[in-house]
Design an enzyme around this catalytic site. Structure first.
Site, PDB file in Angstrom:
ATOM      1  CB  SER A 148      15.430 -41.643 -60.369  1.00 18.57           C
ATOM      2  OG  SER A 148      14.058 -41.307 -60.315  1.00 18.57           O
ATOM      3  CD1 TRP A 172      14.941 -47.343 -53.821  1.00 12.46           C
ATOM      4  CD2 TRP A 172      16.784 -48.423 -53.140  1.00 12.46           C
ATOM      5  NE1 TRP A 172      15.689 -47.642 -54.937  1.00 12.46           N
ATOM      6  CE2 TRP A 172      16.826 -48.313 -54.552  1.00 12.46           C
ATOM      7  CE3 TRP A 172      17.854 -49.068 -52.492  1.00 12.46           C
ATOM      8  CZ2 TRP A 172      17.883 -48.814 -55.318  1.00 12.46           C
ATOM      9  CZ3 TRP A 172      18.905 -49.566 -53.254  1.00 12.46           C
ATOM     10  CH2 TRP A 172      18.911 -49.439 -54.645  1.00 12.46           C
ATOM     11  CG  ASN A 173      20.563 -44.920 -52.446  1.00 12.18           C
ATOM     12  OD1 ASN A 173      19.819 -44.068 -51.971  1.00 12.18           O
ATOM     13  ND2 ASN A 173      21.590 -44.617 -53.205  1.00 12.18           N
ATOM     14  CD  GLU A 199      22.069 -33.278 -53.345  1.00 14.75           C
ATOM     15  OE1 GLU A 199      22.807 -33.889 -54.136  1.00 14.75           O
ATOM     16  OE2 GLU A 199      22.409 -32.236 -52.774  1.00 14.75           O
ATOM     17  CB  SER A 236      29.641 -38.886 -48.266  1.00 14.58           C
ATOM     18  OG  SER A 236      29.183 -39.334 -49.513  1.00 14.58           O
ATOM     19  CB  CYS A 293      23.774 -40.917 -56.109  1.00 16.59           C
ATOM     20  SG  CYS A 293      24.286 -40.279 -54.514  1.00 16.59           S
ATOM     21  CE  LYS A 326       7.660 -40.363 -51.209  1.00 17.58           C
ATOM     22  NZ  LYS A 326       7.832 -41.770 -50.797  1.00 17.58           N
ATOM     23  N   PRO A 327       9.686 -40.950 -46.914  1.00 16.42           N
ATOM     24  CG  PRO A 327       9.696 -42.565 -45.229  1.00 16.42           C
ATOM     25  CD  PRO A 327       9.028 -41.278 -45.648  1.00 16.42           C
ATOM     26  CB  ALA A 328      12.058 -45.124 -50.673  1.00 13.45           C
ATOM     27  NE  ARG A 360      22.549 -35.638 -48.582  1.00 13.96           N
ATOM     28  CZ  ARG A 360      23.090 -36.241 -49.639  1.00 13.96           C
ATOM     29  NH1 ARG A 360      24.317 -36.736 -49.563  1.00 13.96           N
ATOM     30  NH2 ARG A 360      22.420 -36.373 -50.747  1.00 13.96           N
ATOM     31  CD  GLU A 365      20.314 -32.966 -49.431  1.00 12.51           C
ATOM     32  OE1 GLU A 365      20.849 -34.091 -49.470  1.00 12.51           O
ATOM     33  OE2 GLU A 365      19.091 -32.799 -49.313  1.00 12.51           O
ATOM     34  CD  GLU A 372      22.297 -43.520 -60.750  1.00  7.15           C
ATOM     35  OE1 GLU A 372      21.123 -43.326 -61.117  1.00  7.15           O
ATOM     36  OE2 GLU A 372      22.768 -42.982 -59.739  1.00  7.15           O
TER      37      GLU A 372
HETATM   38  P1  NAD Z   1      13.168 -42.736 -57.080  1.00  4.91           P
HETATM   39  O1  NAD Z   1      13.266 -41.485 -57.862  1.00  4.91           O
HETATM   40  O2  NAD Z   1      12.410 -43.866 -57.644  1.00  4.91           O
HETATM   41  O3  NAD Z   1      12.497 -42.443 -55.656  1.00  4.91           O
HETATM   42  C1  NAD Z   1      12.910 -41.395 -54.820  1.00  4.91           C
HETATM   43  C2  NAD Z   1      11.737 -40.916 -53.996  1.00  4.91           C
HETATM   44  O4  NAD Z   1      10.710 -40.420 -54.861  1.00  4.91           O
HETATM   45  C3  NAD Z   1      11.085 -42.005 -53.170  1.00  4.91           C
HETATM   46  O5  NAD Z   1      10.655 -41.454 -51.955  1.00  4.91           O
HETATM   47  C4  NAD Z   1       9.911 -42.428 -54.021  1.00  4.91           C
HETATM   48  O6  NAD Z   1       8.862 -43.005 -53.278  1.00  4.91           O
HETATM   49  C5  NAD Z   1       9.500 -41.107 -54.625  1.00  4.91           C
HETATM   50  N1  NAD Z   1       8.775 -41.240 -55.887  1.00  4.91           N
HETATM   51  C6  NAD Z   1       8.897 -42.197 -56.817  1.00  4.91           C
HETATM   52  N2  NAD Z   1       8.059 -41.969 -57.835  1.00  4.91           N
HETATM   53  C7  NAD Z   1       7.397 -40.837 -57.547  1.00  4.91           C
HETATM   54  C8  NAD Z   1       6.395 -40.081 -58.207  1.00  4.91           C
HETATM   55  N3  NAD Z   1       5.897 -40.460 -59.375  1.00  4.91           N
HETATM   56  N4  NAD Z   1       5.952 -38.941 -57.626  1.00  4.91           N
HETATM   57  C9  NAD Z   1       6.440 -38.554 -56.445  1.00  4.91           C
HETATM   58  N5  NAD Z   1       7.384 -39.236 -55.760  1.00  4.91           N
HETATM   59  C10 NAD Z   1       7.864 -40.356 -56.296  1.00  4.91           C
HETATM   60  O7  NAD Z   1      14.654 -43.129 -56.712  1.00  4.91           O
HETATM   61  P2  NAD Z   1      15.162 -44.447 -55.948  1.00  4.91           P
HETATM   62  O8  NAD Z   1      15.100 -45.567 -56.912  1.00  4.91           O
HETATM   63  O9  NAD Z   1      14.484 -44.589 -54.635  1.00  4.91           O
HETATM   64  O10 NAD Z   1      16.673 -44.051 -55.640  1.00  4.91           O
HETATM   65  C11 NAD Z   1      17.692 -44.265 -56.520  1.00  4.91           C
HETATM   66  C12 NAD Z   1      18.067 -42.981 -57.232  1.00  4.91           C
HETATM   67  O11 NAD Z   1      18.369 -41.975 -56.277  1.00  4.91           O
HETATM   68  C13 NAD Z   1      19.316 -43.134 -58.073  1.00  4.91           C
HETATM   69  O12 NAD Z   1      19.153 -42.497 -59.306  1.00  4.91           O
HETATM   70  C14 NAD Z   1      20.378 -42.431 -57.233  1.00  4.91           C
HETATM   71  O13 NAD Z   1      21.472 -41.954 -57.965  1.00  4.91           O
HETATM   72  C15 NAD Z   1      19.598 -41.337 -56.608  1.00  4.91           C
HETATM   73  N6  NAD Z   1      20.280 -40.843 -55.403  1.00  4.91           N
HETATM   74  C16 NAD Z   1      20.863 -39.615 -55.450  1.00  4.91           C
HETATM   75  C17 NAD Z   1      21.547 -39.134 -54.340  1.00  4.91           C
HETATM   76  C18 NAD Z   1      22.201 -37.776 -54.385  1.00  4.91           C
HETATM   77  O14 NAD Z   1      22.506 -37.273 -53.319  1.00  4.91           O
HETATM   78  N7  NAD Z   1      22.424 -37.178 -55.532  1.00  4.91           N
HETATM   79  C19 NAD Z   1      21.620 -39.911 -53.174  1.00  4.91           C
HETATM   80  C20 NAD Z   1      21.018 -41.162 -53.164  1.00  4.91           C
HETATM   81  C21 NAD Z   1      20.340 -41.619 -54.293  1.00  4.91           C
END
Ligand code: NAD
Length: 459
Positions: A211, A132-133, A232, A423, A266, A156-158, A141, A440, A363
């Site tokens: 995450s 979502w962030n 990522e 970035s 992140c 599949k977006p958040a 990307r 990426e 984090e």
């Molecule tokens: P999240 O892991 O909760 O969700 C990410 C994606 O996974 C979403 O599309 C979500 O709907 C999906 N998801 C969640 N639970 C799932 C499950 N059980 N099975 C399948 N899919 C599932 O992460 P978030 O809270 O949306 O984003 C924040 C995290 O993303 C932070 O840890 C951040 O550091 C990381 N992040 C990393 C980068 C990078 O490039 N390294 C960039 C942006 C964010």
């Protein structure tokens, strides 16, 4: 079919509704992507490139509208949303240029017995899951390089922030990308649908940003079908200010590294290690900038920092700060929630944080900067590398040689040297250790969606 309410995290107003995809809808999307693959991979690279270029131009023309949508679904301030949409569009431009640079190799075998012919082919149907962030940039990307490589995709977006991703898929359609090549699904909850898509036998690539916890779970599922994965994941960036740093450069860099996206990145600086000789001057100047930031509605041009995404995230940030204070940290500014009903948290600076404080081990994902004073420069590298994550580090010193030697010893995929932002669509973005697998952006971003094929032959 259920409905997902997309809520503005500033005032909890309803921004829009989206149909929640059932498992069967997600599988149908995978089948559409699979049916479209043969034609898309055979489409001339130049034609694919031109569609991506048109998508870049459309995104640029619709930039402000998209940025406002990002603010409304995510809460970030308009300046950050505009920067994100520019960054997001650049992935389409960069990968439109990369689409025609898929190279191979043709050589005589060292033995002289035969020829080695190496080509690169699209990996296949790609499942792209985004957080979502950065609702716009994480989608482009992944979609930019996947489409450039000749892969078809299911995005599949958040479910907190699906609107920008849906709008960008529509831009790709208007740019001429044929039906079935780009599919977007928003299942809520996502677990069963993502598992079913991974188990379908048709998905050949999983590109995930999110995450570390969810990433690890999906890696285990992908392992059952030996699906190619790019991950990522989370970060826990150290930001080191040496005593010979240029104070203004360090403060500007620290503000960017900490406050881009209100700390919900992140790449956000999470642990500040500041040399004793510059500590008080740095903290004074940095805290002045932090406390001058106005918290509020991201759409208001007077606002510098928007709310966090949810009440749960606001609670997480508040708990981290309370824990640090209970452990002996001093509050220089902030350390309180917004005075309204939003999920806001005031920009916070904490000093006297000890090396082993809990707040340094997680984090934070919010506008909180914990400062640790150090005197032993040799020791600090061990502290930087002491966490499970390894995405990015920031180093401030006027001695570039020292900075580069330090960079060599850092266990992170990226380093900002006298800079608070790394970035760049033209650069390989990604982490080591628990921060992920693969890169990426840059040429590496394209390679992530290509398989190598090798022919040993005589002719
Ligand atoms: P999240 O892991 O909760 O969700 C990410 C994606 O996974 C979403 O599309 C979500 O709907 C999906 N998801 C969640 N639970 C799932 C499950 N059980 N099975 C399948 N899919 C599932 O992460 P978030 O809270 O949306 O984003 C924040 C995290 O993303 C932070 O840890 C951040 O550091 C990381 N992040 C990393 C980068 C990078 O490039 N390294 C960039 C942006 C964010």
């Amino acid at each position: 079919m259920g409905v997902i309410n997309v809520i503005n995290p500033f005032d909890q107003s309803l921004v829009d509704t989206v149909a929640s995809a059932e498992v069967s809808d997600c599988l149908a999307a995978v089948h559409r992507a699979h049916s479209a693959f043969a034609t898309w991979r055979a489409t001339a690279p130049r034609a694919r490139a031109e569609m991506l270029r048109r998508a870049y131009e459309l995104m640029t023309a619709e930039h402000d509208e998209l940025a406002r949508l990002v603010v409304r679904e995510n809460g970030k301030v308009l300046a950050d949303a505009k920067a994100e949409v520019t960054y997001a569009a650049e992935f389409f431009r960069w990968f439109s240029e990369e689409a025609v640079r898929i190279d191979g190799d043709y050589r005589r075998a060292p033995s002289g017995a035969n020829w080695l012919l190496v080509s690169r082919e699209p990996v296949g149907v790609s499942l792209l899951a985004t957080p979502w962030n950065f609702p716009a940039a994480m989608a482009t990307r992944k979609m930019g390089p996947a489409l450039a490589a000749g892969c078809t995709v299911v995005l599949k977006p958040a479910s907190d922030t699906p609107l920008a991703a849906i709008a960008i898929c529509d831009i790709l359609r208007r740019a001429g990308v044929p039906d079935g090549v780009v599919n977007v699904v928003v299942p809520e909850p996502p677990g069963a649908a993502v598992s079913a898509m991974l188990a379908s036998g048709l998905v050949r690539k999983l590109s995930f940003t999110g995450s570390t916890r969810v990433g690890a779970m999906l890696l285990a599922q992908a392992a059952e079908r030996i699906i190619n994965c790019s991950m990522e994941l989370g970060g826990n960036a150290p930001l080191v200010v040496f005593d010979d740093a240029d104070l203004d450069v360090a403060v500007d860099g620290a503000m960017l590294a900490k406050m881009r996206n209100g700390g919900a990145a992140c790449t956000a600086a999470n642990r500040f290690f500041v040399h004793d000789k510059i500590h008080d001057r740095f903290v004074d100047a940095f805290a002045k900038r932090m406390s001058a930031m106005r918290l509020g509605d991201g759409l208001d041009p007077q606002t510098h920092v928007g709310p966090l995404i949810s009440r749960a995230q606001q609670d997480n940030v508040a708990t981290a700060v309370e824990g640090a204070v209970a452990g002996g940290a001093t509050v220089v500014c902030g350390a309180k929630r917004a005075g309204d009903t939003s999920f806001g948290y005031h920009p916070t600076v904490l000093t006297d944080v000890s090396f082993d404080a809990d707040i340094l081990k997680r984090e934070i994902f919010g506008p909180v900067a914990p400062m640790v004073r150090f005197t032993d420069a040799d020791d600090i590298i061990t502290h930087c590398n002491s966490v499970e994550h390894g995405l990015v580090s920031y180093v401030f010193t006027r001695d570039v040689g020292k900075g580069l030697r330090f960079a060599e010893a850092l266990e992170t995929g990226m380093i900002g040297l006298n800079r608070g932002l790394v970035s760049d669509p033209a650069a390989p973005f990604g982490g080591v250790k628990a921060s992920g697998i693969g890169r990426e952006g840059g040429h590496d971003g394209l390679l992530a969606f290509l398989e190598t094929k090798y022919v040993a032959g005589n002719w």
